[in-house]
Design a protein around this motif. Structure first.
Motif, PDB file in Angstrom:
ATOM      1  N   LEU A 163     137.151  90.940  79.146  1.00 25.62           N
ATOM      2  CA  LEU A 163     137.473  90.729  77.733  1.00 25.62           C
ATOM      3  C   LEU A 163     138.327  91.840  77.138  1.00 25.62           C
ATOM      4  CD1 LEU A 163     134.090  89.383  76.265  1.00 25.62           C
ATOM      5  CD2 LEU A 163     136.133  88.081  76.859  1.00 25.62           C
ATOM      6  N   ILE A 164     138.238  93.043  77.677  1.00 24.29           N
ATOM      7  CA  ILE A 164     138.952  94.178  77.089  1.00 24.29           C
ATOM      8  C   ILE A 164     140.455  93.924  76.963  1.00 24.29           C
ATOM      9  CG2 ILE A 164     139.702  96.547  77.568  1.00 24.29           C
ATOM     10  CD1 ILE A 164     136.861  97.219  78.342  1.00 24.29           C
ATOM     11  N   PRO A 165     141.153  93.403  78.000  1.00 23.91           N
ATOM     12  CA  PRO A 165     142.609  93.203  77.864  1.00 23.91           C
ATOM     13  C   PRO A 165     142.997  92.300  76.697  1.00 23.91           C
ATOM     14  CG  PRO A 165     141.953  93.044  80.169  1.00 23.91           C
ATOM     15  CD  PRO A 165     140.698  93.094  79.367  1.00 23.91           C
ATOM     16  N   GLN A 166     142.144  91.324  76.350  1.00 27.19           N
ATOM     17  CA  GLN A 166     142.464  90.452  75.234  1.00 27.19           C
ATOM     18  C   GLN A 166     142.536  91.238  73.925  1.00 27.19           C
ATOM     19  OE1 GLN A 166     139.737  87.130  75.195  1.00 27.19           O
ATOM     20  NE2 GLN A 166     139.813  86.889  77.421  1.00 27.19           N
ATOM     21  N   PHE A 167     141.583  92.146  73.729  1.00 25.40           N
ATOM     22  CA  PHE A 167     141.572  92.945  72.507  1.00 25.40           C
ATOM     23  C   PHE A 167     142.678  93.997  72.526  1.00 25.40           C
ATOM     24  CE2 PHE A 167     137.237  91.273  72.477  1.00 25.40           C
ATOM     25  CZ  PHE A 167     137.111  90.893  71.149  1.00 25.40           C
ATOM     26  N   VAL A 168     142.949  94.550  73.705  1.00 25.06           N
ATOM     27  CA  VAL A 168     144.049  95.528  73.809  1.00 25.06           C
ATOM     28  C   VAL A 168     145.368  94.872  73.427  1.00 25.06           C
ATOM     29  CG1 VAL A 168     145.373  96.997  75.364  1.00 25.06           C
ATOM     30  CG2 VAL A 168     142.885  96.901  75.576  1.00 25.06           C
ATOM     31  N   ARG A 169     145.633  93.713  73.968  1.00 30.81           N
ATOM     32  CA  ARG A 169     146.897  93.025  73.729  1.00 30.81           C
ATOM     33  C   ARG A 169     147.079  92.667  72.264  1.00 30.81           C
ATOM     34  NH1 ARG A 169     151.800  92.830  74.616  1.00 30.81           N
ATOM     35  NH2 ARG A 169     151.458  92.868  76.886  1.00 30.81           N
ATOM     36  N   ILE A 170     146.065  92.043  71.655  1.00 36.83           N
ATOM     37  CA  ILE A 170     146.235  91.596  70.272  1.00 36.83           C
ATOM     38  C   ILE A 170     146.268  92.776  69.311  1.00 36.83           C
ATOM     39  CG2 ILE A 170     143.770  91.284  69.748  1.00 36.83           C
ATOM     40  CD1 ILE A 170     144.629  88.695  68.265  1.00 36.83           C
ATOM     41  N   THR A 171     145.507  93.858  69.616  1.00 35.57           N
ATOM     42  CA  THR A 171     145.524  95.038  68.753  1.00 35.57           C
ATOM     43  C   THR A 171     146.867  95.736  68.829  1.00 35.57           C
ATOM     44  OG1 THR A 171     143.140  95.360  69.090  1.00 35.57           O
ATOM     45  CG2 THR A 171     144.397  97.224  68.234  1.00 35.57           C
ATOM     46  N   GLN A 172     147.359  95.946  70.046  1.00 39.50           N
ATOM     47  CA  GLN A 172     148.633  96.643  70.215  1.00 39.50           C
ATOM     48  C   GLN A 172     149.791  95.870  69.587  1.00 39.50           C
ATOM     49  OE1 GLN A 172     151.388  95.767  72.444  1.00 39.50           O
ATOM     50  NE2 GLN A 172     152.505  97.583  71.718  1.00 39.50           N
ATOM     51  N   SER A 173     149.836  94.555  69.840  1.00 39.15           N
ATOM     52  CA  SER A 173     150.946  93.761  69.303  1.00 39.15           C
ATOM     53  C   SER A 173     150.877  93.670  67.779  1.00 39.15           C
ATOM     54  CB  SER A 173     150.938  92.361  69.919  1.00 39.15           C
ATOM     55  OG  SER A 173     149.733  91.675  69.619  1.00 39.15           O
ATOM     56  N   SER A 174     149.663  93.544  67.234  1.00 40.16           N
ATOM     57  CA  SER A 174     149.527  93.443  65.771  1.00 40.16           C
ATOM     58  C   SER A 174     149.923  94.751  65.095  1.00 40.16           C
ATOM     59  CB  SER A 174     148.088  93.076  65.403  1.00 40.16           C
ATOM     60  OG  SER A 174     147.728  91.813  65.933  1.00 40.16           O
ATOM     61  N   ILE A 175     149.474  95.876  65.666  1.00 40.49           N
ATOM     62  CA  ILE A 175     149.817  97.173  65.074  1.00 40.49           C
ATOM     63  C   ILE A 175     151.316  97.431  65.197  1.00 40.49           C
ATOM     64  CG2 ILE A 175     149.513  99.664  65.307  1.00 40.49           C
ATOM     65  CD1 ILE A 175     146.627  99.188  66.043  1.00 40.49           C
ATOM     66  N   SER A 176     151.885  97.110  66.353  1.00 38.04           N
ATOM     67  CA  SER A 176     153.329  97.331  66.540  1.00 38.04           C
ATOM     68  C   SER A 176     154.141  96.519  65.535  1.00 38.04           C
ATOM     69  CB  SER A 176     153.728  96.964  67.973  1.00 38.04           C
ATOM     70  OG  SER A 176     153.099  97.815  68.908  1.00 38.04           O
ATOM     71  N   ASP A 177     153.722  95.289  65.278  1.00 35.24           N
ATOM     72  CA  ASP A 177     154.422  94.471  64.284  1.00 35.24           C
ATOM     73  C   ASP A 177     154.326  95.096  62.895  1.00 35.24           C
ATOM     74  OD1 ASP A 177     155.107  92.664  66.247  1.00 35.24           O
ATOM     75  OD2 ASP A 177     153.478  91.266  65.786  1.00 35.24           O
ATOM     76  N   GLU A 178     153.142  95.596  62.554  1.00 35.15           N
ATOM     77  CA  GLU A 178     152.965  96.195  61.232  1.00 35.15           C
ATOM     78  C   GLU A 178     153.754  97.491  61.086  1.00 35.15           C
ATOM     79  OE1 GLU A 178     151.397  94.983  58.570  1.00 35.15           O
ATOM     80  OE2 GLU A 178     151.001  93.149  59.709  1.00 35.15           O
ATOM     81  N   LEU A 179     153.851  98.274  62.177  1.00 40.00           N
ATOM     82  CA  LEU A 179     154.563  99.547  62.102  1.00 40.00           C
ATOM     83  C   LEU A 179     156.054  99.366  61.839  1.00 40.00           C
ATOM     84  CD1 LEU A 179     152.877 101.572  65.000  1.00 40.00           C
ATOM     85  CD2 LEU A 179     152.516 101.825  62.529  1.00 40.00           C
ATOM     86  N   ASN A 180     156.559  98.179  62.079  1.00 41.97           N
ATOM     87  CA  ASN A 180     157.986  97.911  61.844  1.00 41.97           C
ATOM     88  C   ASN A 180     158.268  97.454  60.419  1.00 41.97           C
ATOM     89  OD1 ASN A 180     158.796  98.540  64.492  1.00 41.97           O
ATOM     90  ND2 ASN A 180     158.235  96.490  65.206  1.00 41.97           N
ATOM     91  N   ASN A 181     157.221  97.298  59.618  1.00 45.34           N
ATOM     92  CA  ASN A 181     157.417  96.832  58.242  1.00 45.34           C
ATOM     93  C   ASN A 181     157.893  97.968  57.330  1.00 45.34           C
ATOM     94  OD1 ASN A 181     156.689  94.174  58.791  1.00 45.34           O
ATOM     95  ND2 ASN A 181     154.512  94.575  58.425  1.00 45.34           N
ATOM     96  N   ASP A 182     158.520  97.593  56.241  1.00 45.42           N
ATOM     97  CA  ASP A 182     159.105  98.580  55.333  1.00 45.42           C
ATOM     98  C   ASP A 182     158.047  99.466  54.681  1.00 45.42           C
ATOM     99  OD1 ASP A 182     161.601  97.606  55.918  1.00 45.42           O
ATOM    100  OD2 ASP A 182     161.688  96.277  54.167  1.00 45.42           O
ATOM    101  N   TYR A 183     156.894  98.884  54.345  1.00 46.35           N
ATOM    102  CA  TYR A 183     155.887  99.683  53.642  1.00 46.35           C
ATOM    103  C   TYR A 183     155.336 100.802  54.532  1.00 46.35           C
ATOM    104  CZ  TYR A 183     152.013  97.372  56.105  1.00 46.35           C
ATOM    105  OH  TYR A 183     151.140  96.926  57.055  1.00 46.35           O
ATOM    106  N   VAL A 184     155.309 100.558  55.862  1.00 50.33           N
ATOM    107  CA  VAL A 184     154.858 101.596  56.781  1.00 50.33           C
ATOM    108  C   VAL A 184     155.908 102.700  56.879  1.00 50.33           C
ATOM    109  CG1 VAL A 184     154.211 102.100  59.172  1.00 50.33           C
ATOM    110  CG2 VAL A 184     153.417 100.010  58.085  1.00 50.33           C
ATOM    111  N   MET A 185     157.175 102.307  56.929  1.00 50.90           N
ATOM    112  CA  MET A 185     158.245 103.300  56.960  1.00 50.90           C
ATOM    113  C   MET A 185     158.214 104.159  55.701  1.00 50.90           C
ATOM    114  SD  MET A 185     159.723 102.909  59.837  1.00 50.90           S
ATOM    115  CE  MET A 185     161.165 103.938  59.523  1.00 50.90           C
TER     116      MET A 185
END
Length: 291
Positions: A163-185
């Protein structure tokens, strides 16, 4: 009933969830199962391991040959099936909760750390996760147990690893998407640290995706634990675990079908209710439906 924090978004999500008849039916069934799992040891008629040698393979009470002392009948050793199902509900759900909790905490921490790694290390870690995700969860769990040996503790380790890879994948991809947003910059330019970005800006926005993943992971974990028990690789007799009960009843399916049907039905209803609730949560938290 399920309560959400008082906010406009959560009230809208709860309204959508409540209007989903399938999700509400699943929630009711799941709540009943959880209540039975909690109070099961106190309301079960007998000890799950107690054998009534003169009451072997008694059918349920709706059968003409049934016995009112054994509401759901007995198995091939004269053990009360209702008592074993009630105790098995607690054991199966406890194992499922433990496995998902460990996998979720580990996967979220690894995924969050991966999102802040450099490109090379992040790509290497994600390729490893993708490799693990390329195998069916049950097949991978069986392979792991075959390597480290059968038994309930090893089955728990195996399902956690699956089960761990499922949470790693969705957490990493979700955070990476958010880090590209203007409010994070903007927060970065304001001097916010990575920890502050994660806790104050990113985490609230990825919680819905993680909540949905967490919900569906319960059904995956329950099925994998039951399957390993059925194959003799997980919980071992005489433990009252649903998968083990199925395994012990295989030889009697033709002339004592209730011994296998009842634990199978318990697994089916639990997984069905979790999936219905998961579908309802996914639809309620979908931003496209909350506009």
């Amino acid at each position: 009933m399920i309560k959400l924090p008082v906010s406009a978004n959560n009230r809208a999500a709860w309204t959508i969830f409540r209007q989903n008849k399938g999700a509400m039916i699943g929630a009711v069934i799941l709540i009943i199962i959880l209540i039975l799992a909690i109070i099961g040891p106190w309301i079960s008629p007998y000890d799950p391991a107690r054998q009534f040698t003169n009451k072997i393979l008694i059918p349920p009470i709706w059968s003409p040959a049934g016995d009112f002392n054994f509401f759901l009948g007995t198995d091939d050793l004269g053990r009360d099936i209702l008592s074993r199902l009630l105790h098995g509900a607690r054991l199966s759900l406890q194992l499922t909760f433990t496995v998902v909790l460990i996998a979720a905490l580990s996967g979220i921490l690894i995924g969050a750390g991966a999102a802040f790694l450099n490109q090379t290390l992040r790509s290497l870690l994600m390729r490893i996760m993708d490799l693990l995700l390329s195998f069916p969860s049950l097949l991978l769990a069986i392979a792991i147990v075959a390597i480290i040996g059968p038994g309930l503790p090893n089955a728990i380790y195996a399902v956690v690893i699956v089960l761990i890879p499922q949470f790693v994948r969705i957490t990493q991809s979700s955070i990476s998407d958010e880090l590209n947003n203007d409010y994070v910059m903007a927060a970065r330019l304001d001097g916010a640290s990575s920890l502050r970005l994660l806790s104050h800006h990113v985490w609230p926005n990825i919680t819905p995706a993680l909540t949905v993943q967490l919900t569906f992971s319960f059904s995956t974990a329950l099925l994998d634990i039951a399957a390993l028990g059925f194959l003799g690789l997980g919980a071992q007799p005489p433990m009252a675990e649903w998968g083990t009960m199925l395994s012990e009843s295989r030889a009697f399916i033709q002339f004592a079908p209730w011994t296998m049907t009842l634990p199978g039905l318990a697994i089916f209803l639990t997984v069905l209710s979790i999936n219905l609730v998961g579908d309802g949560i996914r639809d309620a938290l979908d931003p496209r439906l909350n506009r």
